[in-house]
Design an enzyme around this catalytic site. Structure first.
Site, short mmCIF file in Angstrom:
data_model
loop_
_atom_site.label_atom_id
_atom_site.label_comp_id
_atom_site.label_asym_id
_atom_site.label_seq_id
_atom_site.Cartn_x
_atom_site.Cartn_y
_atom_site.Cartn_z
N LYS A 25 -39.55 9.87 7.48
CA LYS A 25 -39.54 11.23 6.95
C LYS A 25 -39.93 11.18 5.48
CE LYS A 25 -35.57 13.56 5.38
NZ LYS A 25 -35.11 12.99 4.12
N HIS A 48 -32.15 15.81 9.43
CA HIS A 48 -30.86 15.18 9.71
C HIS A 48 -29.82 16.14 10.31
CE1 HIS A 48 -32.62 11.92 7.65
NE2 HIS A 48 -32.27 12.22 6.42
N HIS A 76 -33.40 8.58 10.26
CA HIS A 76 -32.47 7.45 10.22
C HIS A 76 -31.04 7.82 10.63
CE1 HIS A 76 -31.15 8.84 6.20
NE2 HIS A 76 -30.07 8.12 6.44
N GLU A 127 -54.93 -2.12 -0.77
CA GLU A 127 -54.71 -0.69 -1.05
C GLU A 127 -54.58 0.01 0.31
OE1 GLU A 127 -54.38 0.58 -4.08
OE2 GLU A 127 -54.72 -1.41 -4.96
N PHE A 128 -53.81 1.11 0.34
CA PHE A 128 -53.58 1.77 1.63
C PHE A 128 -54.74 2.67 2.05
CE2 PHE A 128 -48.97 1.64 0.03
CZ PHE A 128 -48.81 0.34 0.50
C1 BG6 Z 1 -32.26 10.79 3.10
C2 BG6 Z 1 -32.41 11.79 1.99
O1 BG6 Z 1 -33.12 11.09 4.15
O2 BG6 Z 1 -30.91 10.79 3.56
C3 BG6 Z 1 -31.46 11.46 0.85
O3 BG6 Z 1 -33.75 11.77 1.51
C4 BG6 Z 1 -30.04 11.37 1.36
O4 BG6 Z 1 -31.55 12.43 -0.18
C5 BG6 Z 1 -29.95 10.44 2.57
O5 BG6 Z 1 -29.24 10.86 0.31
C6 BG6 Z 1 -28.58 10.50 3.20
O6 BG6 Z 1 -28.49 9.49 4.16
P1 BG6 Z 1 -27.14 8.70 4.40
O7 BG6 Z 1 -27.43 7.81 5.55
O8 BG6 Z 1 -26.86 7.96 3.12
O9 BG6 Z 1 -26.10 9.73 4.68
#
Ligand code: BG6
Length: 530
Positions: free
Chosen positions: A189, A281, A219, A129-130
């Site tokens: 995130k 993002h 990402h 468990e975390f």
């Molecule tokens: C995520 C969001 O961080 O990024 C998602 O939570 C979104 O809702 C996604 O779809 C988009 O990432 P990418 O790389 O598919 O453009």
């Protein structure tokens, strides 16, 4: 963002971790790249989607490239007893499925069995468990078997576990770095849901770990096309001289998706498009476009310049922002009919914003940001529109308007750039025709089944924090949107409907029309051809 040593663009900084001198059985690494140092990667959330869809494909790709050390170990922690062999088999099956699926980001075709075996041999499952001491005591015992070893703790879990996991790691002494070895935390995130919660999370983490041990992932920064923005800007003489308010009229940053909430209704209801995409993002893309040139690719040099941008963003007000929610349309049902979504939900699935960066270079240049689900096209891109030239030369010709020059940096799904400019149309009369010149990565470079986490994982192992977010930037980004999330006056933001599969709500068009601008259409033939 590791640079190749001994090239003119190389980072001067050496990673702070030791490099294995031992034999290396994985396939040989690409020229100029060295394998990461030996380390144990502990993944909390080993049974989750992120591990299956992104981390494992990325580790596999790194193994194919020979960028992992032979001494690497991967311990997957998750609740629920499971044999390591079963975990391995599950991961193998999903990897095979993704590899064969053209629509998947990881469409590697056939898996390289040698590389997969290499990864599989290093996988170990640990039930736990975390939030219980027992898990961390068990983990400590395992890690103590290689004392002083390098360890990365990857939190591939929902946000509510971030604090307890870090606290348990800290209290169990698992974050103590030995002489010449590292202990790092990778955190996904959402990093908080507003300024107050992000500050609180930062303070909590930093009470157990040093900032240099914390790798906050966005990402988008793992995407080659995003990293390339700095290359386009700073490795060419063409762009930088005009990259400023004197020549640039406006910038549009779009992250449009055709997918809906894809079974993430519960998460999305709490989050919405604005929190999900904008202060993270889209602000990251804005930072890459707007930052000053750093003196080197050293992590702190780059992150300082980016921090200056988030700090210079003028706090957004309700007037600068439009929210939308998709309704039944050509692309399908409305958001309120999606599973786990309230029938009277007011969560936004679309957000547009006008952002100003108040500094010497950008004052007065609007940055228009938009993102949304179930839109007319999937398109992540940045369009930089230049100011018009003086028209006088054309006043005695049949030309009544000149199409603006626009440089578009295509992030996803098209990878490349395009430039809109004007030429004379063939024939005896001086007529102007708008044309487009474009570059596509696939025409120049071999396509790779890259899921975007390869560089991030590799850089974390090397101790290169360039592509990770520092505490101060996270907080200044949330600070810039705090008035929208918690308005001091006025009520909650109105949410306007748009048809599923459309270009977004009309109110978002009005936001730009106020300034005499218009969104670039999401459906564009030149890009759709790809
Ligand atoms: C995520 C969001 O961080 O990024 C998602 O939570 C979104 O809702 C996604 O779809 C988009 O990432 P990418 O790389 O598919 O453009």
């Amino acid at each position: 963002m590791s640079t190749t040593p001994n090239t003119p663009t190389s980072a001067s900084r050496e990673p702070s971790c030791k490099v294995s001198a031992g034999p290396h059985e994985a396939p040989s690494s690409p020229a100029g790249k060295r394998p990461a140092p030996p380390c144990t990667l502990v993944i909390f959330g080993a049974g989750g989607d992120l591990t299956k869809r992104l981390l494992m494909p990325a580790l596999y790709n790194l193994a194919v490239d020979g960028l992992l050390d032979d001494g690497m170990k991967i311990i997957g922690v998750n609740h629920g007893e499971r044999e390591t062999s079963v975990w391995r088999e599950d991961l193998h099956k999903s990897l095979q499925q993704f590899a064969a699926d053209k629509a998947s980001t990881f469409h590697a075709g056939k898996l390289d069995d040698k590389a997969w075996d290499w990864v599989a041999q290093r996988l170990e499952y640990m039930a736990g468990e975390f939030e219980t001491d027992d898990t961390f005591a068990k983990l400590k015992q395992k890690l103590d078997q290689s004392p002083g070893g390098n360890v990365i703790f990857y939190l591939a879990v929902t946000a509510r576990f971030f604090k307890p996991i870090v606290e348990h790691l800290g209290k169990a002494g698992l974050l103590k770095e030995g002489e010449g070895s590292f202990r790092r935390i990778v955190i996904e995130k959402p990093f908080g849901t507003d300024l107050a919660s992000a500050r609180d999370l930062n303070a909590h983490i930093l009470s157990y770990a040093d900032e240099s041990q914390v790798y906050r992932i966005d990402h988008f920064l793992g995407k080659d096309t995003v990293q390339s923005i700095l290359a386009v800007r700073f490795a060419n003489a063409l762009f930088e001289p005009i990259w400023r308010r004197e020549y640039i009229d406006s910038v549009q940053i779009t992250a449009a998706e055709t997918i809906g909430v894809e079974g993430r209704g519960k998460f999305y209801e709490q989050t919405g498009a604005f929190r999900d995409m904008l202060p993270n993002h889209l602000f990251q893309l804005l930072g890459m476009v707007a930052m000053e040139p750093p003196n080197s690719f050293d992590a702190e040099a780059v992150r300082d310049k980016k921090a200056e941008i988030s700090d210079a963003i003028q706090p957004l007000t309700a007037d600068d922002v439009v929210f939308g929610q998709y309704e039944k349309g050509p692309a399908g049902v409305g958001y309120r009919e999606e599973p786990d979504v309230a029938p009277d939900s007011t969560t936004e699935t679309y957000a547009a914003a006008r952002v100003y960066v108040e500094n010497w270079r950008w004052a007065g240049v609007p940055f228009y940001l938009r993102t949304g689900k179930r839109l007319a096209a999937r398109r992540t891109e940045i369009s930089v529109q230049l100011k018009p030239v003086p028209f006088r030369l054309f006043r005695d010709t049949p030309v009544d308007a000149l199409t603006p020059n626009v440089l578009t940096l295509r992030i996803d799904p098209a990878h490349g750039t395009s430039f809109d400019f004007n030429v004379k149309t063939p024939g005896p009369v001086m007529q102007i025709g708008a044309v487009q010149s474009s570059f596509d990565y696939a025409d120049f470079f071999a396509e790779r089944a890259n899921v975007g986490y390869e560089t991030l994982l590799y850089d974390c192992m090397l101790g290169d924090e360039t592509l990770f977010q520092r505490a101060d930037s996270i907080e200044t980004s949330w600070c810039a949107v705090d008035d929208v999330l918690h308005p001091k006056t006025g009520g909650a933001m109105p949410v306007h409907g748009y048809a599923a599969g459309s270009e977004g709500p009309a109110e978002a068009d009005a936001l730009l029309a106020r300034d005499g601008h218009a969104w670039r259409p999401l459906k564009q033939d030149a890009v759709e051809k790809k």
